[in-house]
Design a protein around this motif. Structure first.
Motif, PDB file in Angstrom:
ATOM      1  N   ILE A  78       0.854  -1.188   0.000  1.00 34.76           N
ATOM      2  CA  ILE A  78       0.000   0.000   0.000  1.00 34.76           C
ATOM      3  C   ILE A  78       0.891   1.238   0.000  1.00 34.76           C
ATOM      4  O   ILE A  78       2.079   1.159   0.310  1.00 34.76           O
ATOM      5  N   CYS A  79       0.297   2.356  -0.340  1.00 39.74           N
ATOM      6  CA  CYS A  79       0.956   3.651  -0.194  1.00 39.74           C
ATOM      7  C   CYS A  79      -0.039   4.531   0.548  1.00 39.74           C
ATOM      8  O   CYS A  79      -1.007   5.029  -0.046  1.00 39.74           O
ATOM      9  N   SER A  80       0.162   4.678   1.843  1.00 42.41           N
ATOM     10  CA  SER A  80      -0.809   5.370   2.693  1.00 42.41           C
ATOM     11  C   SER A  80      -0.832   6.887   2.492  1.00 42.41           C
ATOM     12  O   SER A  80      -1.777   7.547   2.896  1.00 42.41           O
ATOM     13  N   ASP A  81       0.173   7.431   1.856  1.00 42.27           N
ATOM     14  CA  ASP A  81       0.231   8.867   1.569  1.00 42.27           C
ATOM     15  C   ASP A  81      -0.400   9.091   0.190  1.00 42.27           C
ATOM     16  O   ASP A  81       0.214   8.793  -0.836  1.00 42.27           O
ATOM     17  N   VAL A  82      -1.614   9.609   0.173  1.00 48.25           N
ATOM     18  CA  VAL A  82      -2.361   9.769  -1.066  1.00 48.25           C
ATOM     19  C   VAL A  82      -1.619  10.667  -2.058  1.00 48.25           C
ATOM     20  O   VAL A  82      -1.580  10.384  -3.260  1.00 48.25           O
ATOM     21  N   ASP A  83      -1.023  11.743  -1.574  1.00 51.33           N
ATOM     22  CA  ASP A  83      -0.300  12.653  -2.468  1.00 51.33           C
ATOM     23  C   ASP A  83       0.899  11.950  -3.098  1.00 51.33           C
ATOM     24  O   ASP A  83       1.174  12.117  -4.290  1.00 51.33           O
ATOM     25  N   GLU A  84       1.624  11.172  -2.311  1.00 45.66           N
ATOM     26  CA  GLU A  84       2.761  10.423  -2.830  1.00 45.66           C
ATOM     27  C   GLU A  84       2.300   9.375  -3.843  1.00 45.66           C
ATOM     28  O   GLU A  84       2.916   9.201  -4.896  1.00 45.66           O
ATOM     29  N   HIS A  85       1.225   8.673  -3.527  1.00 42.83           N
ATOM     30  CA  HIS A  85       0.701   7.658  -4.439  1.00 42.83           C
ATOM     31  C   HIS A  85       0.312   8.305  -5.769  1.00 42.83           C
ATOM     32  O   HIS A  85       0.668   7.809  -6.846  1.00 42.83           O
ATOM     33  N   ARG A  86      -0.406   9.408  -5.693  1.00 42.31           N
ATOM     34  CA  ARG A  86      -0.812  10.104  -6.917  1.00 42.31           C
ATOM     35  C   ARG A  86       0.407  10.547  -7.722  1.00 42.31           C
ATOM     36  O   ARG A  86       0.446  10.392  -8.948  1.00 42.31           O
ATOM     37  N   TYR A  87       1.397  11.091  -7.046  1.00 40.96           N
ATOM     38  CA  TYR A  87       2.627  11.521  -7.716  1.00 40.96           C
ATOM     39  C   TYR A  87       3.266  10.351  -8.464  1.00 40.96           C
ATOM     40  O   TYR A  87       3.680  10.490  -9.614  1.00 40.96           O
ATOM     41  N   ARG A  88       3.352   9.205  -7.807  1.00 43.01           N
ATOM     42  CA  ARG A  88       3.954   8.021  -8.441  1.00 43.01           C
ATOM     43  C   ARG A  88       3.173   7.604  -9.685  1.00 43.01           C
ATOM     44  O   ARG A  88       3.761   7.294 -10.712  1.00 43.01           O
ATOM     45  N   LYS A  92       7.008   5.838 -15.551  1.00 40.29           N
ATOM     46  CA  LYS A  92       7.242   5.531 -16.963  1.00 40.29           C
ATOM     47  C   LYS A  92       7.054   4.036 -17.170  1.00 40.29           C
ATOM     48  O   LYS A  92       7.556   3.222 -16.405  1.00 40.29           O
ATOM     49  N   GLY A  93       6.355   3.691 -18.218  1.00 37.96           N
ATOM     50  CA  GLY A  93       6.124   2.287 -18.535  1.00 37.96           C
ATOM     51  C   GLY A  93       7.365   1.647 -19.127  1.00 37.96           C
ATOM     52  O   GLY A  93       8.185   2.304 -19.759  1.00 37.96           O
ATOM     53  N   ASP A  94       7.491   0.347 -18.926  1.00 37.84           N
ATOM     54  CA  ASP A  94       8.621  -0.384 -19.490  1.00 37.84           C
ATOM     55  C   ASP A  94       8.173  -1.584 -20.320  1.00 37.84           C
ATOM     56  O   ASP A  94       8.982  -2.413 -20.693  1.00 37.84           O
ATOM     57  N   ILE A  95       6.871  -1.659 -20.602  1.00 39.91           N
ATOM     58  CA  ILE A  95       6.334  -2.714 -21.454  1.00 39.91           C
ATOM     59  C   ILE A  95       5.798  -2.046 -22.714  1.00 39.91           C
ATOM     60  O   ILE A  95       4.920  -1.170 -22.632  1.00 39.91           O
ATOM     61  N   GLU A  96       6.310  -2.464 -23.845  1.00 37.15           N
ATOM     62  CA  GLU A  96       5.891  -1.877 -25.109  1.00 37.15           C
ATOM     63  C   GLU A  96       4.371  -1.965 -25.268  1.00 37.15           C
ATOM     64  O   GLU A  96       3.775  -3.015 -25.019  1.00 37.15           O
ATOM     65  N   ASN A  97       3.766  -0.854 -25.635  1.00 39.57           N
ATOM     66  CA  ASN A  97       2.337  -0.714 -25.914  1.00 39.57           C
ATOM     67  C   ASN A  97       1.441  -0.671 -24.672  1.00 39.57           C
ATOM     68  O   ASN A  97       0.239  -0.460 -24.804  1.00 39.57           O
ATOM     69  N   LEU A  98       1.984  -0.878 -23.497  1.00 38.03           N
ATOM     70  CA  LEU A  98       1.150  -0.865 -22.293  1.00 38.03           C
ATOM     71  C   LEU A  98       0.786   0.566 -21.930  1.00 38.03           C
ATOM     72  O   LEU A  98       1.657   1.414 -21.745  1.00 38.03           O
ATOM     73  N   LYS A  99      -0.511   0.824 -21.826  1.00 31.65           N
ATOM     74  CA  LYS A  99      -1.000   2.139 -21.408  1.00 31.65           C
ATOM     75  C   LYS A  99      -1.229   2.083 -19.904  1.00 31.65           C
ATOM     76  O   LYS A  99      -2.074   1.328 -19.425  1.00 31.65           O
ATOM     77  N   LEU A 100      -0.450   2.853 -19.174  1.00 26.93           N
ATOM     78  CA  LEU A 100      -0.573   2.884 -17.721  1.00 26.93           C
ATOM     79  C   LEU A 100      -1.841   3.625 -17.306  1.00 26.93           C
ATOM     80  O   LEU A 100      -2.224   4.606 -17.954  1.00 26.93           O
ATOM     81  N   PRO A 101      -2.479   3.192 -16.221  1.00 23.36           N
ATOM     82  CA  PRO A 101      -3.684   3.888 -15.776  1.00 23.36           C
ATOM     83  C   PRO A 101      -3.352   5.260 -15.204  1.00 23.36           C
ATOM     84  O   PRO A 101      -2.308   5.448 -14.584  1.00 23.36           O
ATOM     85  N   ASP A 102      -4.259   6.206 -15.413  1.00 28.93           N
ATOM     86  CA  ASP A 102      -4.087   7.514 -14.790  1.00 28.93           C
ATOM     87  C   ASP A 102      -4.642   7.453 -13.365  1.00 28.93           C
ATOM     88  O   ASP A 102      -5.181   6.433 -12.929  1.00 28.93           O
ATOM     89  N   TRP A 103      -4.508   8.559 -12.629  1.00 31.67           N
ATOM     90  CA  TRP A 103      -4.913   8.590 -11.231  1.00 31.67           C
ATOM     91  C   TRP A 103      -6.406   8.288 -11.058  1.00 31.67           C
ATOM     92  O   TRP A 103      -6.807   7.558 -10.162  1.00 31.67           O
ATOM     93  N   LYS A 104      -7.234   8.816 -11.951  1.00 32.04           N
ATOM     94  CA  LYS A 104      -8.671   8.568 -11.852  1.00 32.04           C
ATOM     95  C   LYS A 104      -8.962   7.072 -11.973  1.00 32.04           C
ATOM     96  O   LYS A 104      -9.757   6.530 -11.208  1.00 32.04           O
ATOM     97  N   LYS A 105      -8.319   6.414 -12.920  1.00 30.38           N
ATOM     98  CA  LYS A 105      -8.557   4.969 -13.088  1.00 30.38           C
ATOM     99  C   LYS A 105      -8.074   4.182 -11.869  1.00 30.38           C
ATOM    100  O   LYS A 105      -8.700   3.200 -11.482  1.00 30.38           O
TER     101      LYS A 105
END
Length: 172
Positions: A103-113, A118-131
């Protein structure tokens, strides 16, 4: 032993799993890699993935556990059904398992991360904060260890995981 690792995107699962796999000599099975490979082959569209990646990873885990390897299953594991499938993979191989939630209990830190990774898998779309926030994610009632990555380094979090696993192995 199977290490069932879970937590929301951006808490550090893959980074910690990689460090722990190196330290423990474990096989690292990453759901994102498997699912993106299936998508890239055109077998299943991303919005219809369902359990395909998890089923494949569970079976690969069972094969490697039977060979006597330590395996780390790196996935969000958002619901009990996905966690139970990992446990079943270990049971089929007649090997022990541990369940570790990050877990990351610090919401601001989690959102920042989430917003800066940066993704390291070709074509993988990382989720945004809302997702990440909108994702279905149930508590882990039977988790063996919770590691809060908010206020410590990835190395420190990995060290906690490795120490825990080594103690469990020694007690078997």
């Amino acid at each position: 032993m199977l290490i069932i690792l879970g937590g929301l995107p951006g808490v550090g699962k893959t980074s910690i799993a990689r460090l722990a796999a190196q330290e423990l000599g474990a096989i690292h099975l990453r759901i994102d890699t498997i699912e993106q490979a299936v998508i890239d082959c055109g077998v299943v569209p991303s919005d219809e993935m369902g359990p395909v990646g998890y089923v494949a990873a569970n079976r690969i885990a069972t094969d490697n556990l039977r060979l006597g390897h330590l395996v780390i299953g790196d996935a969000v594991n958002p619901i009990e059904l996905s966690r139970a499938a990992w446990r079943e993979a270990a049971i089929i191989a007649d090997k022990p398992f541990v369940q570790i939630e990050l877990i990351c209990s610090d919401v601001d830190e989690h959102r920042y991360r989430v917003e800066t990774r940066k993704g390291d898998i070709e074509n993988l779309k990382l989720p945004d904060w809302k997702k990440v926030c909108d994702r279905e994610y149930h508590p882990w009632p039977d988790v063996d260890l919770v590691i809060d990555t908010a206020a410590q380094s990835l190395c420190a979090s990995s060290d906690i995981l490795v120490s825990f696993v080594r103690k469990k192995i020694a007690s078997i």
